[in-house]
Design an enzyme around this catalytic site. Structure first.
Site, PDB file in Angstrom:
ATOM      1  N   VAL A   1       0.821  -1.269   0.041  1.00 28.60           N
ATOM      2  CA  VAL A   1       0.042  -0.099  -0.101  1.00 28.60           C
ATOM      3  C   VAL A   1       0.843   1.242  -0.003  1.00 28.60           C
ATOM      4  O   VAL A   1       0.297   2.347  -0.429  1.00 28.60           O
ATOM      5  CB  VAL A   1      -0.994   0.033   1.186  1.00 28.60           C
ATOM      6  CG1 VAL A   1      -2.101  -0.969   0.795  1.00 28.60           C
ATOM      7  CG2 VAL A   1      -0.194  -0.219   2.554  1.00 28.60           C
TER       8      VAL A   1
ATOM      9  N   TYR B   1       5.840   6.143  14.817  1.00 33.51           N
ATOM     10  CA  TYR B   1       4.461   5.409  14.639  1.00 33.51           C
ATOM     11  C   TYR B   1       3.369   6.506  15.229  1.00 33.51           C
ATOM     12  O   TYR B   1       2.364   6.667  14.491  1.00 33.51           O
ATOM     13  CB  TYR B   1       4.324   4.237  15.602  1.00 33.51           C
ATOM     14  CG  TYR B   1       3.123   3.440  15.595  1.00 33.51           C
ATOM     15  CD1 TYR B   1       2.789   2.563  14.544  1.00 33.51           C
ATOM     16  CD2 TYR B   1       2.166   3.602  16.692  1.00 33.51           C
ATOM     17  CE1 TYR B   1       1.609   1.797  14.701  1.00 33.51           C
ATOM     18  CE2 TYR B   1       1.046   3.054  16.735  1.00 33.51           C
ATOM     19  CZ  TYR B   1       0.688   2.016  15.640  1.00 33.51           C
ATOM     20  OH  TYR B   1      -0.604   1.148  15.825  1.00 33.51           O
TER      21      TYR B   1
END
Ligand code: NAP
Length: 245
Positions: free
Chosen positions: A62, A153
């Site tokens: 992706v 993150y």
């Protein structure tokens, strides 16, 4: 009635796999994206097909614009349209901020933020044409409150919250809902490396006293993709057992 179609990224394992099962239960056709877990993805596709769901398993990274475009085109060829997009694929890494390499930083951003941009942009022309569509981005509580030793993150997941809010404003007039699910700590491979002491501490810090299940997240995702949430857009739904209130 024409069946609806959902594209779920990172559907080979964990939360994405649970999402595929929930959407299958609700009668959707499924474009089941995976990257490296081919056998898990094909096994899940086989299991769902046996129960009557039409599934298109599709390998695509992706973070790669071309691969995302090919996946969306293949899904549209097979099912005619894509009604819902679930951007769920993700990676995690625990590291001191000062030790994160530029490559690791960029990988985190591309799998999380670039991927959401590519996937949303690829499905949107069809949704805008039909004046209907649902997009759900999977962020994290760490995108809401920040996590030590997971700065890349947390930064990437916070960006998804910004994307959700701004895209919801832009797409509201086209009757397209954009929402975000920000899970707490969930029982998946992503947390399999935690030692038992850390698991115990995290469970104790969660008012409901346990990790969540992938099913509990999948049901929240499904709600935001269903007609029951037609007047909800630009929102962050955080199933987290009370960890962040
Ligand atoms: P997981 O069990 O590790 O599964 C990750 C999934 O993402 C796999 O299906 C993997 O596919 C896919 N993926 C990773 N990189 C990809 C790429 N470049 N292209 C396509 N697919 C890719 O993780 P999970 O716990 O289910 O997490 C799902 C989402 O929830 C993630 O966005 C994660 O950040 C978020 N989340 C998880 C938790 C938690 O506690 N578990 C908490 C908050 C948020 P392959 O295996 O096929 O490569």
């Amino acid at each position: 009635m024409v069946k609806k179609t959902v594209l779920i990224t990172g559907a080979s394992r964990g939360i994405g796999s649970a999402c595929a099962k929930v959407f299958a239960r609700e009668g959707y056709n499924i474009i089941l994206n995976f990257l490296s877990s081919e056998s898990e993805a094909l096994e899940l596709a086989g299991e769902l097909s046996k129960k009557g769901t039409e599934v298109l398993p599709f390998r695509a990274d992706v973070s790669d614009f071309k691969q995302v475009k090919e996946m969306v085109e293949a899904g549209q060829r097979r099912f005619g349209k894509i009604d819902a997009l679930i951007c769920n694929a993700g990676i995690s890494q625990q590291k001191l901020f000062t030790d994160i390499t530029p490559e690791e930083w960029h990988r985190m951003m591309s799998v999380t933020v670039d991927a959401a941009f590519y996937c949303c942009q690829a499905v949107l022309p069809g949704m805008i044409r039909r004046q209907k569509g649902k997009i759900v981005l999977v962020s994290s509580i760490w995108g809401m409150v920040g996590a030590s030793c997971e700065v890349h993150y947390s930064t990437a997941k916070a960006a998804l919250i910004g994307l959700t809010k701004s895209l919801a404003k832009e797409l509201g007039p086209s009757n397209i809902n954009v929402n975000c699910v920000a899970p707490g700590i969930i029982e998946t491979d992503m947390n399999s490396s935690l030692d038992s002491e850390t698991r115990e501490v995290l469970a104790q810090e969660t008012p409901l006293g346990r990790f969540g299940t992938p099913w509990e997240i999948a049901e929240a995702v499904y709600f935001l993709a269903s007609e029951k949430s037609d007047f909800i857009t630009g929102q962050i739904l955080s199933p987290n057992g009370g960890f962040v209130i």
